[in-house]
Design a protein around this motif. Structure first.
Motif, PDB file in Angstrom:
ATOM      1  N   SER A   9       0.839  -1.192   0.000  1.00  0.00           N
ATOM      2  CA  SER A   9       0.000   0.000   0.000  1.00  0.00           C
ATOM      3  C   SER A   9       0.877   1.246   0.000  1.00  0.00           C
ATOM      4  O   SER A   9       1.814   1.354   0.784  1.00  0.00           O
ATOM      5  N   ARG A  10       0.583   2.177  -0.877  1.00  0.00           N
ATOM      6  CA  ARG A  10       1.295   3.461  -0.903  1.00  0.00           C
ATOM      7  C   ARG A  10       0.617   4.476   0.016  1.00  0.00           C
ATOM      8  O   ARG A  10       1.084   5.584   0.156  1.00  0.00           O
ATOM      9  N   ARG A  11      -0.483   4.078   0.632  1.00  0.00           N
ATOM     10  CA  ARG A  11      -1.179   4.968   1.565  1.00  0.00           C
ATOM     11  C   ARG A  11      -0.969   4.443   2.977  1.00  0.00           C
ATOM     12  O   ARG A  11      -1.341   3.334   3.302  1.00  0.00           O
ATOM     13  N   LEU A  12      -0.347   5.269   3.790  1.00  0.00           N
ATOM     14  CA  LEU A  12      -0.156   4.944   5.201  1.00  0.00           C
ATOM     15  C   LEU A  12      -1.216   5.662   6.016  1.00  0.00           C
ATOM     16  O   LEU A  12      -1.613   6.782   5.691  1.00  0.00           O
ATOM     17  N   THR A  13      -1.652   5.027   7.074  1.00  0.00           N
ATOM     18  CA  THR A  13      -2.606   5.630   7.996  1.00  0.00           C
ATOM     19  C   THR A  13      -1.951   5.744   9.359  1.00  0.00           C
ATOM     20  O   THR A  13      -1.359   4.785   9.848  1.00  0.00           O
ATOM     21  N   VAL A  14      -2.045   6.930   9.927  1.00  0.00           N
ATOM     22  CA  VAL A  14      -1.551   7.154  11.285  1.00  0.00           C
ATOM     23  C   VAL A  14      -2.769   7.427  12.163  1.00  0.00           C
ATOM     24  O   VAL A  14      -3.515   8.380  11.941  1.00  0.00           O
ATOM     25  N   TYR A  15      -2.983   6.548  13.137  1.00  0.00           N
ATOM     26  CA  TYR A  15      -4.006   6.800  14.152  1.00  0.00           C
ATOM     27  C   TYR A  15      -3.345   7.652  15.219  1.00  0.00           C
ATOM     28  O   TYR A  15      -2.312   7.283  15.778  1.00  0.00           O
ATOM     29  N   SER A  16      -3.923   8.791  15.464  1.00  0.00           N
ATOM     30  CA  SER A  16      -3.290   9.840  16.248  1.00  0.00           C
ATOM     31  C   SER A  16      -4.282  10.417  17.255  1.00  0.00           C
ATOM     32  O   SER A  16      -5.415   9.968  17.362  1.00  0.00           O
ATOM     33  N   ARG A  17      -3.830  11.415  17.960  1.00  0.00           N
ATOM     34  CA  ARG A  17      -4.679  12.103  18.937  1.00  0.00           C
ATOM     35  C   ARG A  17      -4.155  13.542  19.068  1.00  0.00           C
ATOM     36  O   ARG A  17      -2.949  13.764  19.088  1.00  0.00           O
ATOM     37  N   TYR A  18      -5.071  14.488  19.182  1.00  0.00           N
ATOM     38  CA  TYR A  18      -4.691  15.886  19.367  1.00  0.00           C
ATOM     39  C   TYR A  18      -3.877  16.038  20.648  1.00  0.00           C
ATOM     40  O   TYR A  18      -4.229  15.484  21.687  1.00  0.00           O
ATOM     41  N   GLY A  19      -2.779  16.771  20.558  1.00  0.00           N
ATOM     42  CA  GLY A  19      -1.946  17.040  21.727  1.00  0.00           C
ATOM     43  C   GLY A  19      -0.965  15.938  22.069  1.00  0.00           C
ATOM     44  O   GLY A  19      -0.280  16.006  23.084  1.00  0.00           O
ATOM     45  N   CYS A  20      -0.869  14.920  21.233  1.00  0.00           N
ATOM     46  CA  CYS A  20       0.023  13.786  21.477  1.00  0.00           C
ATOM     47  C   CYS A  20       1.401  14.096  20.901  1.00  0.00           C
ATOM     48  O   CYS A  20       1.561  14.182  19.683  1.00  0.00           O
ATOM     49  N   HIS A  21       2.398  14.261  21.773  1.00  0.00           N
ATOM     50  CA  HIS A  21       3.743  14.604  21.277  1.00  0.00           C
ATOM     51  C   HIS A  21       4.382  13.455  20.511  1.00  0.00           C
ATOM     52  O   HIS A  21       5.143  13.675  19.563  1.00  0.00           O
ATOM     53  N   LEU A  37      10.409   7.578  -0.031  1.00  0.00           N
ATOM     54  CA  LEU A  37       9.695   6.311  -0.167  1.00  0.00           C
ATOM     55  C   LEU A  37       8.406   6.419  -0.982  1.00  0.00           C
ATOM     56  O   LEU A  37       7.845   5.410  -1.386  1.00  0.00           O
ATOM     57  N   GLY A  38       7.924   7.631  -1.196  1.00  0.00           N
ATOM     58  CA  GLY A  38       6.787   7.843  -2.089  1.00  0.00           C
ATOM     59  C   GLY A  38       5.447   7.337  -1.597  1.00  0.00           C
ATOM     60  O   GLY A  38       4.694   6.729  -2.353  1.00  0.00           O
ATOM     61  N   PHE A  39       5.115   7.582  -0.355  1.00  0.00           N
ATOM     62  CA  PHE A  39       3.821   7.170   0.181  1.00  0.00           C
ATOM     63  C   PHE A  39       2.957   8.385   0.466  1.00  0.00           C
ATOM     64  O   PHE A  39       3.436   9.503   0.497  1.00  0.00           O
ATOM     65  N   PHE A  74       6.432   4.849  18.355  1.00  0.00           N
ATOM     66  CA  PHE A  74       7.608   5.435  17.710  1.00  0.00           C
ATOM     67  C   PHE A  74       7.725   4.868  16.301  1.00  0.00           C
ATOM     68  O   PHE A  74       7.449   3.692  16.091  1.00  0.00           O
ATOM     69  N   LEU A  75       8.163   5.705  15.363  1.00  0.00           N
ATOM     70  CA  LEU A  75       8.369   5.224  14.004  1.00  0.00           C
ATOM     71  C   LEU A  75       9.557   4.271  13.991  1.00  0.00           C
ATOM     72  O   LEU A  75      10.645   4.612  14.444  1.00  0.00           O
ATOM     73  N   GLU A  76       9.314   3.086  13.489  1.00  0.00           N
ATOM     74  CA  GLU A  76      10.391   2.116  13.271  1.00  0.00           C
ATOM     75  C   GLU A  76      10.781   2.244  11.803  1.00  0.00           C
ATOM     76  O   GLU A  76      10.239   1.572  10.932  1.00  0.00           O
ATOM     77  N   GLU A  77      11.741   3.139  11.549  1.00  0.00           N
ATOM     78  CA  GLU A  77      12.127   3.463  10.180  1.00  0.00           C
ATOM     79  C   GLU A  77      12.580   2.224   9.420  1.00  0.00           C
ATOM     80  O   GLU A  77      12.260   2.062   8.236  1.00  0.00           O
ATOM     81  N   ASP A  78      13.314   1.341  10.067  1.00  0.00           N
ATOM     82  CA  ASP A  78      13.782   0.128   9.393  1.00  0.00           C
ATOM     83  C   ASP A  78      12.612  -0.729   8.923  1.00  0.00           C
ATOM     84  O   ASP A  78      12.642  -1.284   7.819  1.00  0.00           O
ATOM     85  N   SER A  79      11.568  -0.843   9.747  1.00  0.00           N
ATOM     86  CA  SER A  79      10.391  -1.617   9.363  1.00  0.00           C
ATOM     87  C   SER A  79       9.683  -0.988   8.172  1.00  0.00           C
ATOM     88  O   SER A  79       9.230  -1.687   7.262  1.00  0.00           O
ATOM     89  N   LEU A  80       9.605   0.337   8.164  1.00  0.00           N
ATOM     90  CA  LEU A  80       8.952   1.036   7.056  1.00  0.00           C
ATOM     91  C   LEU A  80       9.757   0.866   5.768  1.00  0.00           C
ATOM     92  O   LEU A  80       9.206   0.555   4.717  1.00  0.00           O
ATOM     93  N   ARG A  81      11.065   1.020   5.865  1.00  0.00           N
ATOM     94  CA  ARG A  81      11.912   0.846   4.679  1.00  0.00           C
ATOM     95  C   ARG A  81      11.843  -0.595   4.169  1.00  0.00           C
ATOM     96  O   ARG A  81      11.787  -0.819   2.955  1.00  0.00           O
ATOM     97  N   GLU A  82      11.813  -1.548   5.070  1.00  0.00           N
ATOM     98  CA  GLU A  82      11.716  -2.950   4.664  1.00  0.00           C
ATOM     99  C   GLU A  82      10.382  -3.221   3.968  1.00  0.00           C
ATOM    100  O   GLU A  82      10.328  -3.947   2.977  1.00  0.00           O
ATOM    101  N   TYR A  83       9.314  -2.614   4.487  1.00  0.00           N
ATOM    102  CA  TYR A  83       8.002  -2.789   3.871  1.00  0.00           C
ATOM    103  C   TYR A  83       8.031  -2.333   2.407  1.00  0.00           C
ATOM    104  O   TYR A  83       7.444  -2.978   1.545  1.00  0.00           O
ATOM    105  N   TYR A  84       8.714  -1.222   2.126  1.00  0.00           N
ATOM    106  CA  TYR A  84       8.756  -0.676   0.770  1.00  0.00           C
ATOM    107  C   TYR A  84       9.942  -1.173  -0.054  1.00  0.00           C
ATOM    108  O   TYR A  84      10.013  -0.913  -1.253  1.00  0.00           O
TER     109      TYR A  84
END
Length: 87
Positions: A9-21, A37-39, A74-84
């Motif tokens: 999927s080239r579309r990522l979804t981030v489930y978030s919350r207002y005020g969440c650092h 990565l072009g997503f 936390f973003l696991e950059e290695d996992s994201l890069r591996e996915y793509y």
């Protein structure tokens, strides 16, 4: 015989919350990787939907590619890069 590998999927979804650092940190990190990565990113506030608020609670941010959860808190950059990597 049908291929059982889900399409990337080239579309990522981030489930978030207002005020969440942590959410802000993840979105900033994703913004840096987006040109490479072009997503596309969709951000959904869990507090806008009672079902999402129940499902995720304090477990935000959560990053999904399609239905596949890539990481949370936390973003696991290695996992994201591996996915793509092979996309």
């Amino acid at each position: 015989m049908a291929n059982s590998v889900a399409p990337v999927s080239r579309r990522l979804t981030v489930y978030s919350r207002y005020g969440c650092h942590l959410c802000t940190d993840m979105l900033q990190a994703l913004a840096r990787l987006q040109p490479v990565l072009g997503f596309e990113i969709t951000v959904l506030d869990v507090d806008d939907d009672p079902a999402l608020a129940t499902r995720y609670g304090d477990r935000v941010p959560v990053l999904l590619a399609g239905d596949k959860e890539l990481c949370c808190h936390f973003l696991e950059e290695d996992s994201l890069r591996e996915y793509y990597r092979d996309a």
